[in-house]
Design a protein around this motif. Structure first.
Motif, PDB file in Angstrom:
ATOM      1  N   GLY A 183     -32.139  34.123 -19.792  1.00 49.23           N
ATOM      2  CA  GLY A 183     -32.578  35.292 -19.023  1.00 49.23           C
ATOM      3  C   GLY A 183     -32.017  35.222 -17.622  1.00 49.23           C
ATOM      4  N   TRP A 184     -32.496  34.265 -16.825  1.00 50.90           N
ATOM      5  CA  TRP A 184     -32.034  34.137 -15.442  1.00 50.90           C
ATOM      6  C   TRP A 184     -30.670  33.455 -15.363  1.00 50.90           C
ATOM      7  N   ILE A 185     -30.228  32.812 -16.437  1.00 52.87           N
ATOM      8  CA  ILE A 185     -28.906  32.187 -16.421  1.00 52.87           C
ATOM      9  C   ILE A 185     -28.322  32.210 -17.829  1.00 52.87           C
ATOM     10  N   LYS A 186     -27.019  32.427 -17.903  1.00 48.53           N
ATOM     11  CA  LYS A 186     -26.311  32.390 -19.174  1.00 48.53           C
ATOM     12  C   LYS A 186     -25.254  31.293 -19.122  1.00 48.53           C
ATOM     13  N   LEU A 187     -25.206  30.466 -20.174  1.00 46.41           N
ATOM     14  CA  LEU A 187     -24.279  29.341 -20.168  1.00 46.41           C
ATOM     15  C   LEU A 187     -23.484  29.305 -21.461  1.00 46.41           C
ATOM     16  N   THR A 188     -22.258  28.763 -21.361  1.00 49.91           N
ATOM     17  CA  THR A 188     -21.450  28.549 -22.562  1.00 49.91           C
ATOM     18  C   THR A 188     -20.809  27.164 -22.468  1.00 49.91           C
ATOM     19  N   GLY A 189     -20.171  26.746 -23.563  1.00 46.43           N
ATOM     20  CA  GLY A 189     -19.348  25.542 -23.535  1.00 46.43           C
ATOM     21  C   GLY A 189     -20.135  24.264 -23.699  1.00 46.43           C
ATOM     22  N   ARG A 190     -19.533  23.166 -23.186  1.00 46.52           N
ATOM     23  CA  ARG A 190     -20.096  21.828 -23.337  1.00 46.52           C
ATOM     24  C   ARG A 190     -21.503  21.693 -22.771  1.00 46.52           C
ATOM     25  N   ALA A 207     -23.698  23.987 -22.267  1.00 48.61           N
ATOM     26  CA  ALA A 207     -24.631  24.725 -23.119  1.00 48.61           C
ATOM     27  C   ALA A 207     -24.940  23.908 -24.373  1.00 48.61           C
ATOM     28  N   TRP A 208     -23.908  23.240 -24.892  1.00 53.96           N
ATOM     29  CA  TRP A 208     -24.093  22.445 -26.103  1.00 53.96           C
ATOM     30  C   TRP A 208     -25.077  21.309 -25.855  1.00 53.96           C
ATOM     31  N   TRP A 209     -24.947  20.652 -24.703  1.00 57.83           N
ATOM     32  CA  TRP A 209     -25.871  19.560 -24.373  1.00 57.83           C
ATOM     33  C   TRP A 209     -27.293  20.079 -24.178  1.00 57.83           C
ATOM     34  N   ILE A 210     -27.410  21.237 -23.509  1.00 59.86           N
ATOM     35  CA  ILE A 210     -28.741  21.822 -23.328  1.00 59.86           C
ATOM     36  C   ILE A 210     -29.348  22.140 -24.683  1.00 59.86           C
ATOM     37  N   TRP A 211     -28.534  22.716 -25.571  1.00 58.11           N
ATOM     38  CA  TRP A 211     -29.001  23.038 -26.924  1.00 58.11           C
ATOM     39  C   TRP A 211     -29.522  21.772 -27.610  1.00 58.11           C
ATOM     40  N   GLY A 212     -28.731  20.703 -27.545  1.00 65.20           N
ATOM     41  CA  GLY A 212     -29.105  19.463 -28.233  1.00 65.20           C
ATOM     42  C   GLY A 212     -30.374  18.845 -27.668  1.00 65.20           C
ATOM     43  N   VAL A 213     -30.444  18.746 -26.349  1.00 64.48           N
ATOM     44  CA  VAL A 213     -31.616  18.134 -25.715  1.00 64.48           C
ATOM     45  C   VAL A 213     -32.867  18.978 -25.991  1.00 64.48           C
ATOM     46  N   ALA A 214     -32.715  20.304 -25.917  1.00 64.04           N
ATOM     47  CA  ALA A 214     -33.865  21.192 -26.171  1.00 64.04           C
ATOM     48  C   ALA A 214     -34.385  20.995 -27.587  1.00 64.04           C
ATOM     49  N   HIS A 215     -33.472  20.916 -28.544  1.00 62.76           N
ATOM     50  CA  HIS A 215     -33.921  20.783 -29.931  1.00 62.76           C
ATOM     51  C   HIS A 215     -34.569  19.431 -30.185  1.00 62.76           C
ATOM     52  N   ILE A 216     -34.033  18.389 -29.604  1.00 65.32           N
ATOM     53  CA  ILE A 216     -34.681  17.085 -29.778  1.00 65.32           C
ATOM     54  C   ILE A 216     -36.056  17.092 -29.119  1.00 65.32           C
ATOM     55  N   TYR A 217     -36.141  17.758 -27.946  1.00 65.24           N
ATOM     56  CA  TYR A 217     -37.416  17.832 -27.252  1.00 65.24           C
ATOM     57  C   TYR A 217     -38.472  18.540 -28.108  1.00 65.24           C
ATOM     58  N   ALA A 269     -27.732  29.248 -29.379  1.00 62.29           N
ATOM     59  CA  ALA A 269     -27.037  29.086 -30.661  1.00 62.29           C
ATOM     60  C   ALA A 269     -25.883  28.141 -30.426  1.00 62.29           C
ATOM     61  N   THR A 270     -25.526  27.375 -31.468  1.00 64.51           N
ATOM     62  CA  THR A 270     -24.460  26.408 -31.308  1.00 64.51           C
ATOM     63  C   THR A 270     -23.310  26.747 -32.249  1.00 64.51           C
ATOM     64  N   ILE A 271     -22.107  26.451 -31.824  1.00 56.34           N
ATOM     65  CA  ILE A 271     -20.921  26.694 -32.639  1.00 56.34           C
ATOM     66  C   ILE A 271     -20.191  25.377 -32.750  1.00 56.34           C
ATOM     67  N   GLY A 272     -20.409  24.653 -33.867  1.00 62.20           N
ATOM     68  CA  GLY A 272     -19.765  23.367 -34.020  1.00 62.20           C
ATOM     69  C   GLY A 272     -20.309  22.353 -33.045  1.00 62.20           C
ATOM     70  N   LYS A 273     -19.577  21.261 -32.862  1.00 64.80           N
ATOM     71  CA  LYS A 273     -20.159  20.176 -32.088  1.00 64.80           C
ATOM     72  C   LYS A 273     -19.685  20.106 -30.637  1.00 64.80           C
ATOM     73  N   ARG A 274     -19.061  21.184 -30.160  1.00 66.57           N
ATOM     74  CA  ARG A 274     -18.644  21.154 -28.766  1.00 66.57           C
ATOM     75  C   ARG A 274     -18.990  22.409 -27.983  1.00 66.57           C
ATOM     76  N   ALA A 275     -19.452  23.447 -28.680  1.00 69.33           N
ATOM     77  CA  ALA A 275     -19.709  24.705 -27.982  1.00 69.33           C
ATOM     78  C   ALA A 275     -21.081  25.252 -28.345  1.00 69.33           C
TER      79      ALA A 275
END
Lengths: 425, 425
Positions: free
Chosen positions: A365-372, A374-384, A353-359
């Motif tokens: 499951g095996w890893i939990k991420l937050t912050g920038r 995580a935001w980049w992973i979110w963006g790349v995953a969705h474009i993929y 889940a994303t919160i605004g354009k920076r977080a």
């Protein structure tokens, strides 16, 4: 294709239905895909259309275009209103009946108001492209009316945005509206300061993002608060009307209320007279067939599927796709004469889940991420996960532009409210 | 800005109105721009939205975003319903009255049915974004219905597209629909061959593109015919209904009819009780003011402006922009105390029209071009005239994609016909 080939009818071309069709390419079956819309929709980014970041066409694809190379598929635009399981026919609203050998119902879910459908005009939900342009119009029109309003109290009501429900959609909507006000629209108004905008996120449960771990939810809570979102936890909404929303014993005056609190399955269960859970999902067998009908599968948000720990398979795109692929494999196995029925198993691929354009919060499951990061992973995953280079380029351009300039290009108020059956703004 | 500064009210943020506001930047006037839509629209490319080539947001800009850096401008979303020239007030539909010192009416035109408004539900015209999405839905829905239709005659009616009026918009619509069928949709249907689609262009006059030279029109005629468009010249439409269109003594059965035949000015003349021409355009003075009202200007498609040869200044974007700039200069001259009133003169910048994705006609006055080169000039000119890098990149990407792959990304059927007040399809 031999005309005697088995006829597989797939109702609904969302993530699940489309996957069934694709995994049956080069298989000796005739396939008919029926959907009441002409487009497949990438629902995870629908909130970005609602908040003017993306254009409608950037997250939608004509279904028949996606399937045009697959010569064993015929696509029909049509509205299913029933199923005759005895006669093996799907009934359309124009009286046509389409025969099937195997039926896959992948008809999805709608937002639901827990028995308060009268709230819908005041608190629209977000499931279709039209829902998204309705919400976009409401949000942008509220700013426009605030600019013309001379009474300070009334202006404040136009500048109060309430989001009900703090799952991923509610969190993403609230965060993006706050950012829209403080960033995109900052220089656009002369009669008020967009920093005075209030965004209130109301959640009946004890914390936001119930599907995520405590740590990630706590991080998202802080990130939203930093954006200026007011979060009200443990307070159920008891009423909605044109003036505002009642919750936790108080009445908050607000001109814009958005609903992200609940979903209900499509009426597939009624068509089948099948047993359901409370949200209307069909209680399917372990092989995703309907009890008593080995040739009818139900998948995606319309199906109630339990994992070994008795938890429900979540209503997200990867789950629907896994179920779609499983059903295609089942159909192929039956064609081969294979009688063994291996039950469906869900492989958890994580939640984002994303919160605004920076977080953002990412739980793989095996890893939990937050912050920038995580935001980049979110963006790349969705474009993929978007289909095709064209949409990837378009969305990447839109996001890059917003990231650099803060400006959103899809700030359009279209269609009159009156023409749409909603309340006049 | 000094609160006593002269107040210029501009109604309509099309090409003309926006130009007035921009050329009054850094001028000691207060400006209020009023538009009933929140967006400026690049109308020359509207037919591309109607034919699924471009997304709505690619040819529209939020007005207040375009003007956000210009601190002397306030933008209001509002619908003007009258002008009190004595009290110097603009009247809005919600009862508000906005005082002005100088008023600029740039309210544009609507499509018109020559006294047959009852044809509108059957033959929608193309002036707004909603018009474009309505036409797009009609075109795409006709193909969808043809795929489900089993009766060959009825299927033929779904696959017959009639365009009424062979000015640039009619020519561009007809050419693009032909291309859509033969190119974009070629592989998408199983129950008919998209090469069987009929596109019929009906024109009451003796030839197509009346605003262009005979040579260019003849070239465009051949190019359209090569695309498979049937052109019917010298035949006026005498009736339209849900089943088809009557023209030249015959009745052609067709499920999709599009109107590109006539426009009428907005009701600005009625607000002013000013003399008009037959199309409702205000007969303005040589300095674009309304007779008897030196502080009220009318520009763009709402104004009847004659050139020295008595021909009318055409209803195209460059003309509206020139008029807008002229009015801004007039207002500045008056602020300086300059009493001399130089009449407006129109500088012809040429006419362009495109026929499909390989041919176009360009008439720059000193040179006339056809074919591929003209098509590239057309494309580059249109991208150049879009506002801002963001839109230029998006449109360039969309065009490049269509050029290379033939696929259009905006093939969306959105909004129910019923909700929009049109006829059910």
């Amino acid at each position: 294709m031999h005309p005697d080939a088995q006829h597989v009818v797939i109702v609904g071309a969302g993530f699940g239905g489309l996957e069934v069709a694709r995994y049956l390419a080069n298989t000796a079956v005739r396939i008919t895909v029926i959907d009441r819309r002409n487009h497949h929709l990438f629902q995870p980014l629908l909130y970005q259309v609602a908040t003017a970041a993306l254009a409608t066409s950037e997250i939608a694809w004509p279904i028949r275009s996606l399937l045009r190379k697959q010569r064993n598929v015929t696509t029909f635009l049509g509205k299913v209103v029933g199923v005759s399981s005895q006669e093996r026919k799907v009934l359309l609203d124009d009286g046509e009946a389409i025969p099937f050998d195997t039926l896959v119902l992948a008809t999805g879910a709608r937002h639901a108001y827990f028995g308060h459908d009268e709230w819908e005009p005041y608190a629209p939900g977000l499931k279709t492209l039209e829902d998204a342009t309705t919400i976009r119009r409401r949000i942008l029109a509220a700013f426009e009316q605030a600019e013309r309003e001379t009474d300070k109290v009334e202006r404040g009501e136009f500048l109060t945005f309430v989001v009900i429900g703090a799952g991923p959609t509610g969190v993403e909507l609230a965060g993006t509206i706050a950012e829209l006000a403080r960033d995109t629209l900052r220089d656009d108004f002369r009669n008020f300061d967009t920093r005075d905008v209030r965004v209130v996120l109301i959640e009946a449960g004890p914390r936001i993002l119930p599907g995520f771990s405590d740590n990630l939810a706590a991080y998202a809570h802080r990130a939203l608060t930093d954006l200026g979102v007011e979060i009200k936890l443990g307070q159920a909404v008891s009423d909605c009307d044109a003036g505002g929303v009642e919750f936790g014993g108080q009445y908050l005056r607000a001109k814009t209320i958005l609903w992200a609190a609940g979903v209900a399955a499509s009426p597939a269960a009624e068509w089948l007279h099948a047993p359901t859970d409370r949200a209307g999902r069909v209680l399917v067998e372990p092989d995703l067939t309907v009890p008593g009908h080995a040739n009818i599968f139900v998948i995606g948000d319309t199906a109630h599927v339990e994992m070994p720990d008795r938890k429900l398979v979540p209503g997200i795109a990867p789950a629907a796709k896994q179920e779609g692929r499983y059903v295609a494999e089942m159909i192929k196995a039956r064609l081969r004469g294979d009688k063994v029925s291996r039950p469906f198993t869900y492989k958890n691929v994580g939640s984002l889940a994303t919160i605004g354009k920076r977080a953002a919060v990412v739980d793989l499951g095996w890893i939990k991420l937050t912050g920038r990061l995580a935001w980049w992973i979110w963006g790349v995953a969705h474009i993929y996960f978007l289909i095709g280079l064209r949409h990837r380029l378009a969305v990447a351009l839109s996001w890059l532009w917003i990231y650099i300039t803060g400006q959103r290009s899809a700030r359009l108020i279209t269609q009159d409210e009156a023409k749409e059956g909603g309340i006049p703004v």
